[in-house]
Design a protein around this motif. Structure first.
Motif, short mmCIF file in Angstrom:
data_model
loop_
_atom_site.label_atom_id
_atom_site.label_comp_id
_atom_site.label_asym_id
_atom_site.label_seq_id
_atom_site.Cartn_x
_atom_site.Cartn_y
_atom_site.Cartn_z
N LEU A 51 4.95 5.98 12.10
CA LEU A 51 4.85 4.74 11.47
C LEU A 51 6.27 4.07 11.61
O LEU A 51 6.36 2.89 11.81
N GLU A 52 7.36 4.73 11.30
CA GLU A 52 8.66 4.22 11.40
C GLU A 52 8.95 3.88 12.82
O GLU A 52 9.44 2.62 12.84
N ARG A 53 8.77 4.92 13.68
CA ARG A 53 8.96 4.52 14.91
C ARG A 53 8.46 3.27 15.51
O ARG A 53 8.96 2.68 16.00
N ARG A 54 7.04 3.38 15.27
CA ARG A 54 6.16 2.13 15.63
C ARG A 54 6.34 0.78 15.13
O ARG A 54 5.96 -0.25 15.68
N SER A 55 6.91 0.78 14.04
CA SER A 55 7.39 -0.38 13.31
C SER A 55 8.81 -0.63 13.60
O SER A 55 9.05 -1.65 12.76
N ASP A 56 9.42 -0.21 14.36
CA ASP A 56 10.95 -0.58 14.72
C ASP A 56 11.74 -0.22 13.42
O ASP A 56 12.47 -1.01 13.00
N HIS A 57 11.23 0.87 12.49
CA HIS A 57 11.89 1.09 11.41
C HIS A 57 11.87 -0.01 9.99
O HIS A 57 12.51 0.29 9.26
N THR A 58 10.84 -0.56 10.42
CA THR A 58 10.44 -1.56 9.18
C THR A 58 9.73 -0.62 8.05
O THR A 58 9.87 -1.14 6.76
N PHE A 59 8.93 -0.03 8.53
CA PHE A 59 7.96 0.79 7.56
C PHE A 59 8.69 2.38 7.39
O PHE A 59 8.88 2.94 8.23
N ASP A 60 9.00 2.45 6.10
CA ASP A 60 9.65 3.81 5.60
C ASP A 60 8.81 4.59 4.65
O ASP A 60 9.09 4.49 3.43
N MET A 61 7.69 5.24 5.03
CA MET A 61 6.91 5.57 4.06
C MET A 61 7.32 7.00 3.65
O MET A 61 7.98 7.72 4.08
N LYS A 62 6.94 7.16 2.27
CA LYS A 62 7.54 8.35 1.51
C LYS A 62 6.31 9.14 1.41
O LYS A 62 5.11 8.75 1.19
N GLU A 63 6.31 10.60 1.32
CA GLU A 63 5.14 11.49 1.05
C GLU A 63 4.57 11.08 -0.13
O GLU A 63 3.37 11.29 -0.05
N GLY A 64 5.10 10.54 -1.28
CA GLY A 64 4.42 10.20 -2.29
C GLY A 64 3.39 9.08 -2.27
O GLY A 64 2.71 8.68 -3.06
N THR A 65 3.84 8.42 -1.10
CA THR A 65 2.94 7.09 -0.73
C THR A 65 1.70 7.59 -0.13
O THR A 65 0.46 7.29 -0.17
N LEU A 66 1.95 8.35 0.87
CA LEU A 66 1.15 9.01 2.03
C LEU A 66 0.05 9.48 1.59
O LEU A 66 -1.08 9.66 1.79
N TYR A 67 0.45 10.59 0.83
CA TYR A 67 -0.66 11.78 0.56
C TYR A 67 -1.64 11.13 -0.43
O TYR A 67 -2.71 11.50 -0.32
N PRO A 68 -1.27 10.42 -1.29
CA PRO A 68 -2.49 9.84 -2.20
C PRO A 68 -3.43 9.13 -1.28
O PRO A 68 -4.66 8.94 -1.44
N VAL A 69 -2.79 8.14 -0.22
CA VAL A 69 -3.70 7.61 0.31
C VAL A 69 -4.56 8.50 1.30
O VAL A 69 -5.92 8.17 1.42
N LEU A 70 -3.90 9.42 1.83
CA LEU A 70 -4.93 10.21 2.69
C LEU A 70 -5.86 11.12 2.01
O LEU A 70 -7.12 11.19 2.39
#
Length: 111
Positions: free
Chosen positions: A32-51
């Motif tokens: 996500l960070e790579r494909r967004s040219d480093h615009t999105f810097d998602m943290k594990e605390g954000t990702l895992y609840p979504v998953l």
């Protein structure tokens, strides 16, 4: 552009990543960070609840697979239900983005 502390539409982004291939959590963060040219810097605390939420609704399924290091990794796979949700979310996003762009254009054009 300033990095956002929270990411709106995180489910859409996660489903989009998984529509191409099964991934494990950290892999999604990096991609996500790579494909967004480093615009999105998602943290594990954000990702895992979504998953976990997507898993509860049946949009994704998790499975474990051994990594080259010998450690077990939890991978996520988009389901048929998840693909339908992705299509719906993409449509909603396009409508929303189009409306925002229309307002921006109308405000920058000479009156």
């Amino acid at each position: 552009m300033e990095k956002r502390k929270t990411i709106a539409h995180t489910g859409l982004l996660v489903l989009s990543l998984l529509s191409r291939e099964d991934m494990y959590g950290y892999q999604m963060i990096v991609e996500l960070e790579r494909r967004s040219d480093h615009t999105f810097d998602m943290k594990e605390g954000t990702l895992y609840p979504v998953l976990h939420g997507l898993e509860r609704t049946g949009a994704v399924e998790a499975y474990e697979q051994e990594a080259p290091t010998g450690r077990m990794r939890k991978y996520y796979h988009i389901t048929k239900k998840g693909r339908a949700l992705l299509k719906e979310e993409e449509k909603d996003w396009q409508t929303y983005a189009g409306a925002v762009n229309a307002v921006l254009r109308s405000c920058t054009e000479p009156a």
